[in-house]
Scaffold this active site. Structure first.
Site, PDB file in Angstrom:
ATOM      1  N   ARG A 148       0.864  -1.172   0.000  1.00  0.00           N
ATOM      2  CA  ARG A 148       0.000   0.000   0.000  1.00  0.00           C
ATOM      3  C   ARG A 148       0.908   1.231   0.000  1.00  0.00           C
ATOM      4  O   ARG A 148       2.045   1.182   0.478  1.00  0.00           O
ATOM      5  CB  ARG A 148      -0.879   0.028   1.251  1.00  0.00           C
ATOM      6  CG  ARG A 148      -1.810  -1.168   1.402  1.00  0.00           C
ATOM      7  CD  ARG A 148      -2.624  -1.043   2.693  1.00  0.00           C
ATOM      8  NE  ARG A 148      -3.555  -2.154   2.850  1.00  0.00           N
ATOM      9  CZ  ARG A 148      -3.322  -3.243   3.565  1.00  0.00           C
ATOM     10  NH1 ARG A 148      -2.149  -3.381   4.184  1.00  0.00           N
ATOM     11  NH2 ARG A 148      -4.232  -4.206   3.667  1.00  0.00           N
ATOM     12  N   LYS A 172      -2.276  -2.002   8.018  1.00  0.00           N
ATOM     13  CA  LYS A 172      -3.447  -1.453   8.693  1.00  0.00           C
ATOM     14  C   LYS A 172      -3.555  -1.998  10.105  1.00  0.00           C
ATOM     15  O   LYS A 172      -3.293  -3.170  10.350  1.00  0.00           O
ATOM     16  CB  LYS A 172      -4.722  -1.809   7.903  1.00  0.00           C
ATOM     17  CG  LYS A 172      -4.851  -1.062   6.579  1.00  0.00           C
ATOM     18  CD  LYS A 172      -6.173  -1.382   5.909  1.00  0.00           C
ATOM     19  CE  LYS A 172      -6.354  -0.570   4.643  1.00  0.00           C
ATOM     20  NZ  LYS A 172      -7.651  -0.867   3.976  1.00  0.00           N
ATOM     21  N   HIS A 244      -1.939   2.264  -5.926  1.00  0.00           N
ATOM     22  CA  HIS A 244      -2.655   1.012  -5.668  1.00  0.00           C
ATOM     23  C   HIS A 244      -2.725   0.129  -6.912  1.00  0.00           C
ATOM     24  O   HIS A 244      -2.875  -1.091  -6.800  1.00  0.00           O
ATOM     25  CB  HIS A 244      -4.067   1.317  -5.164  1.00  0.00           C
ATOM     26  CG  HIS A 244      -4.468   0.473  -3.991  1.00  0.00           C
ATOM     27  ND1 HIS A 244      -3.816   0.510  -2.769  1.00  0.00           N
ATOM     28  CD2 HIS A 244      -5.444  -0.456  -3.844  1.00  0.00           C
ATOM     29  CE1 HIS A 244      -4.376  -0.335  -1.934  1.00  0.00           C
ATOM     30  NE2 HIS A 244      -5.362  -0.950  -2.558  1.00  0.00           N
ATOM     31  N   ARG A 247      -0.086  -2.391  -6.737  1.00  0.00           N
ATOM     32  CA  ARG A 247      -0.439  -3.453  -5.786  1.00  0.00           C
ATOM     33  C   ARG A 247      -1.403  -4.449  -6.433  1.00  0.00           C
ATOM     34  O   ARG A 247      -1.229  -5.668  -6.299  1.00  0.00           O
ATOM     35  CB  ARG A 247      -1.071  -2.802  -4.553  1.00  0.00           C
ATOM     36  CG  ARG A 247      -1.554  -3.755  -3.471  1.00  0.00           C
ATOM     37  CD  ARG A 247      -1.952  -2.927  -2.248  1.00  0.00           C
ATOM     38  NE  ARG A 247      -2.819  -3.613  -1.319  1.00  0.00           N
ATOM     39  CZ  ARG A 247      -2.389  -4.397  -0.314  1.00  0.00           C
ATOM     40  NH1 ARG A 247      -1.097  -4.590  -0.157  1.00  0.00           N
ATOM     41  NH2 ARG A 247      -3.248  -4.969   0.509  1.00  0.00           N
ATOM     42  N   HIS A 270      -4.180  -8.929   3.699  1.00  0.00           N
ATOM     43  CA  HIS A 270      -5.639  -8.904   3.816  1.00  0.00           C
ATOM     44  C   HIS A 270      -6.064  -9.721   5.035  1.00  0.00           C
ATOM     45  O   HIS A 270      -5.629 -10.852   5.203  1.00  0.00           O
ATOM     46  CB  HIS A 270      -6.295  -9.498   2.570  1.00  0.00           C
ATOM     47  CG  HIS A 270      -6.222  -8.601   1.374  1.00  0.00           C
ATOM     48  ND1 HIS A 270      -6.369  -9.057   0.082  1.00  0.00           N
ATOM     49  CD2 HIS A 270      -6.022  -7.253   1.272  1.00  0.00           C
ATOM     50  CE1 HIS A 270      -6.262  -8.039  -0.757  1.00  0.00           C
ATOM     51  NE2 HIS A 270      -6.050  -6.952  -0.069  1.00  0.00           N
ATOM     52  N   TYR A 279      -9.494 -10.892  -7.025  1.00  0.00           N
ATOM     53  CA  TYR A 279      -8.561 -11.120  -8.125  1.00  0.00           C
ATOM     54  C   TYR A 279      -8.931 -12.332  -8.964  1.00  0.00           C
ATOM     55  O   TYR A 279      -8.473 -12.473 -10.098  1.00  0.00           O
ATOM     56  CB  TYR A 279      -7.132 -11.248  -7.585  1.00  0.00           C
ATOM     57  CG  TYR A 279      -6.658  -9.969  -6.950  1.00  0.00           C
ATOM     58  CD1 TYR A 279      -6.292  -8.884  -7.735  1.00  0.00           C
ATOM     59  CD2 TYR A 279      -6.647  -9.822  -5.576  1.00  0.00           C
ATOM     60  CE1 TYR A 279      -5.902  -7.685  -7.160  1.00  0.00           C
ATOM     61  CE2 TYR A 279      -6.264  -8.625  -4.988  1.00  0.00           C
ATOM     62  CZ  TYR A 279      -5.892  -7.571  -5.788  1.00  0.00           C
ATOM     63  OH  TYR A 279      -5.521  -6.375  -5.219  1.00  0.00           O
TER      64      TYR A 279
END
Length: 301
Positions: A148, A172, A244, A247, A270, A279
């Site tokens: 990110r 995160k 992004h 990524r 994630h 994806y």
């Protein structure tokens, strides 16, 4: 306590208890402040403890004419979280958004770049400047490790474990993960560090930060966006891209070349594999080849 007091208390909860980033907290807060503006404009004098589902529904109806379905769903989700916090702290007994449904938005497939498009963008970097060496190292790291943009600008020298072939990422919620780093990204990071960064006057508080601006401070997210946007213009790339996008391309290219979804999930950081599953929708041809290669009923006997 007025709205501001409850909002500040909620912000502290998000930061301390949930470990969310400043950007995420700001987004949550913006949704609540938007509700406050609506109340003020319509002369509705009510506290967060007294506001009813009917008033919230009026707000949602007003917002629906101003934003798209995806933004509307985000606002509803943000407000549900805020009132959920008030219940958690025993400020109120019910959530006024409990029965309010967010609009169905579907999943937006992420934009990706082909390998030759990524190569063209990196080759377009002007290496005659110190910033050019830095920019090449940053883009190779973005694409090579699937970071990110916030993870890129906060990457530290002490996070580099090149002998082991990994870098440590703080993502995160301050969650840490180790991501493999390829030889090419290692090469350009080391080149930038040895020939450019080690000769800069670095601000004391950023002594361990890897990628620096020309004043020896930390780069902003906006600066990375600008660098990539300028390169897209320079190469006449007819796509709207951002950090992004690199990524997304990292994950998509891994999947197309046979990587399993669980490994991609771990590298992207994630929390849920359902986030990574988006994806799977990007390359139907790839999925067909998987079935034809591995399913026991792939051919007629």
């Amino acid at each position: 306590m007025n709205w501001d007091s409850y909002i500040k208390s909620y912000q502290s909860y998000l930061k301390i208890e949930r470990g969310l980033s400043k950007n995420t907290i700001d987004n949550y807060s913006f949704d609540i402040e938007r509700l406050c503006v609506f109340l003020a404009e319509n002369n509705i004098d009510v506290s967060p403890l007294q506001i009813t589902e009917e008033t919230i529904q009026q707000f949602v109806y007003a917002v629906s004419s101003q934003v798209n379905a995806r933004s509307q769903a985000r606002i509803i989700s943000g407000l549900k979280s805020f009132f959920g916090y008030l219940i958690f702290e025993d400020y109120r007994l019910d959530n006024p958004l409990e029965l309010i449904e967010a609009p169905r938005t579907g999943r937006k497939l992420p934009d990706t770049l082909a390998v030759d498009e990524i190569d063209a963008l990196i080759q377009a970097i002007d290496l005659s400047s110190n910033e050019g060496e830095r920019n090449r190292a940053m883009l190779e790291t973005l694409y090579g490790c699937g970071l990110r943009v916030s993870e890129l600008v906060s990457l530290k020298i002490s996070d580099l474990f090149f002998e082991e072939g990994f870098i440590k990422i703080t993502g995160k919620g301050n969650k840490q993960r180790f991501v493999p780093v390829g030889k090419l990204a290692q090469k350009y990071i080391q080149l930038y560090r040895d020939t450019i960064r080690n000769h800069m006057k670095v601000k004391k508080e950023f002594g361990d930060t890897l990628f620096l601006n020309r004043r020896g401070g930390q780069l902003t997210r906006a600066m990375i966006f600008t660098i990539i946007k300028d390169l897209a213009v320079k190469t006449a790339l007819n796509k709207k891209i951002s950090p992004h996008t690199f990524r997304h391309s990292f994950a998509t290219h891994l999947l197309e070349n046979g990587a399993d979804l669980r490994s991609i999930q771990l590298m992207l950081g994630h929390e849920s594999i359902t986030t990574t599953e988006i994806y799977l929708h990007l390359d139907r041809k790839f999925l067909k080849e998987v079935v034809n290669s591995f399913h026991p009923r792939k051919s007629v006997k």
